[in-house]
Design an enzyme around this catalytic site. Sequence first.
Site, PDB file in Angstrom:
ATOM      1  CE  LYS A  60      -1.382  -4.324   3.460  1.00 51.88           C
ATOM      2  NZ  LYS A  60      -1.670  -5.590   2.785  1.00 51.88           N
ATOM      3  CB  SER A 108      -0.868  -0.014   1.268  1.00 52.21           C
ATOM      4  OG  SER A 108      -1.452   1.249   1.489  1.00 52.21           O
ATOM      5  CE1 TYR A 145      -3.786  -2.590   5.738  1.00 55.37           C
ATOM      6  CE2 TYR A 145      -3.287  -0.300   5.225  1.00 55.37           C
ATOM      7  CZ  TYR A 145      -3.593  -1.579   4.803  1.00 55.37           C
ATOM      8  OH  TYR A 145      -3.698  -1.853   3.459  1.00 55.37           O
TER       9      TYR A 145
END
Length: 334
Positions: A151, A123, A147
Site C-alpha cells: 500500500k 489503508s 501487505y
Amino acid sequence: MNLLVTGGAGYIGSHTCVRLLEAGHDVTVIDNLCNSSPIALERVQELAGRSLRFVQGDIRNRADLDKAFEGGIDAVIHFAALKAVGESGEQPLAYFDNNIGGTITLMQAMEARGVTRLVFSSSATVYGQPDHVPVKEDAPLRVTNPYGRTKLVMEDLIRDWCASRPQLSAVLLRYFNPVGAHPSGRIGEDPRGVPNNLMPYVAQVAVGRRERLQVFGNDYPTPDGTGIRDYLHVMDLAEAHLKAVGYAAAHAGCEAFNLGTGRGYSVLELVRAFEAASGRAVPLDIVGRRAGDVAELTADPRKANAVLGWHAEHGIAAMCGDAWRFQQQAVAEE
Ligand code: NAD
Ligand code: UFG
C-alpha cells in the site's frame, strides 16, 4: 462519467458500484474473481436497477486492461488487490506482484489511453503503529507487514506518476476498518475460509457457523484492555468514492484522505453491539495478542469532511445490524 472499477466484484467494490450506478455513472468492472463471485455483480445490478459492463480479467494483463478501457473511460477507481495481512507475510512476492505489479500496469494502460483520474484504495495500515491517535494524514508512514508495504509503495508510485504531468489527479483513500453490508442484506462480506477480521468472525459465531470468538489480548492500554478500532460502514465508504471521483475530476494533483468515523470501539464493545443487533449471544475466549496488532487506531477524518464534503453517517448499531442481515441471508442460501 464512464468509470472503470478494478476489483468491483469484491466487498467494497460491489457496494461502491451500487452507489455509482445509482448516481448515474456508467460502470465497467474488471475483476479476476480471485476473491469474489460474479453473483455479487448480478446483485449490484438488481439493487441499482441498472446494468454494468463486466470484463473478467487480471489487472496485471495489459490485454485484459485494454479491453476494459474500450469505449472510453473518464476515471478509474482501483480496488483490485490481495488484502490478507497474515498471508502477505507467507507469500510476499505474490503480494508485490499482484498489488504493485497490477498498479503499474494499470497506470501504463491509463497513460496510453489518456485517462487522467485515479481513486486508489489505500489503508490505515500505512500508519503502522502511530505515535498519536486519532491519526492525521500527515502522520509518519510506516509499514509492519508486506501487505502494508504494497500500500505504501503504491501510494508513492501513484504520487510520483501524478507529479509527472499537470493534468493528472489521484485521490488516495486510507480506509480504517470497513464493516457492515448493503441494508438489503443482498451483498456483504463473506470471506472464504476462516475470517481474518473481527466483524465477519463475530457474525459467523452469532449465526452458529463458528463456536466461539477468540479475543486477541485484553492487556492493551485501553479502558477494557481490548484493541480499539475505527469501524466504518461500507455504505459510507461507497459514498466517499462517489465524492472522491467528483473531486478528482475537478482537481489535479495527488491528495490522501483518511476515511473513518473518528470514533473508536473496543473488541468487547463491538461484540456487545453485535449481540444487541442480532439478539444472539457471541461466546468468546480471551487469548494472547495477535502479532502486529496495535492497541488503538482511529482516524482524524476532518480533511475528508472539509475537502470532500463527506461524513460517515452510520453508527455501530447500523454496521452490526446490516452485517447480521447479510450473514443470515448468506447462511439461508447455503
Ligand atoms: P476484496 O478481496 O473483497 O476485493 C478485491 C477484489 O479485487 C476481489 O474481487 C478480487 O477478485 C479482485 N482482484 C484481486 N487481484 C486482482 C487482479 N490482479 N486483477 C483483477 N482483480 C483482482 O477486498 P475488499 O475488502 O473489497 O478491498 C478492496 C480494496 O480495499 C483492496 O485494495 C484492499 O487492500 C483495500 N482495503 C480493504 C480494507 C478492508 O478491511 N476490507 C481495509 C483497507 C483497505
Ligand atoms: N480481533 C480479535 N479476534 C479476531 C479478529 C480480530 O480479537 O478473531 C481484534 C484484533 O486484535 C483488533 C480488532 O479485533 O484489535 C480488529 O481486527 P481486524 O482484523 O478486524 O482489523 P485490523 O485493524 O487488524 O485490520 C484492518 C484491516 C487491514 C489493515 C489494518 C490496519 O483488515 O487490512 O486494519 O489498518 F491492514
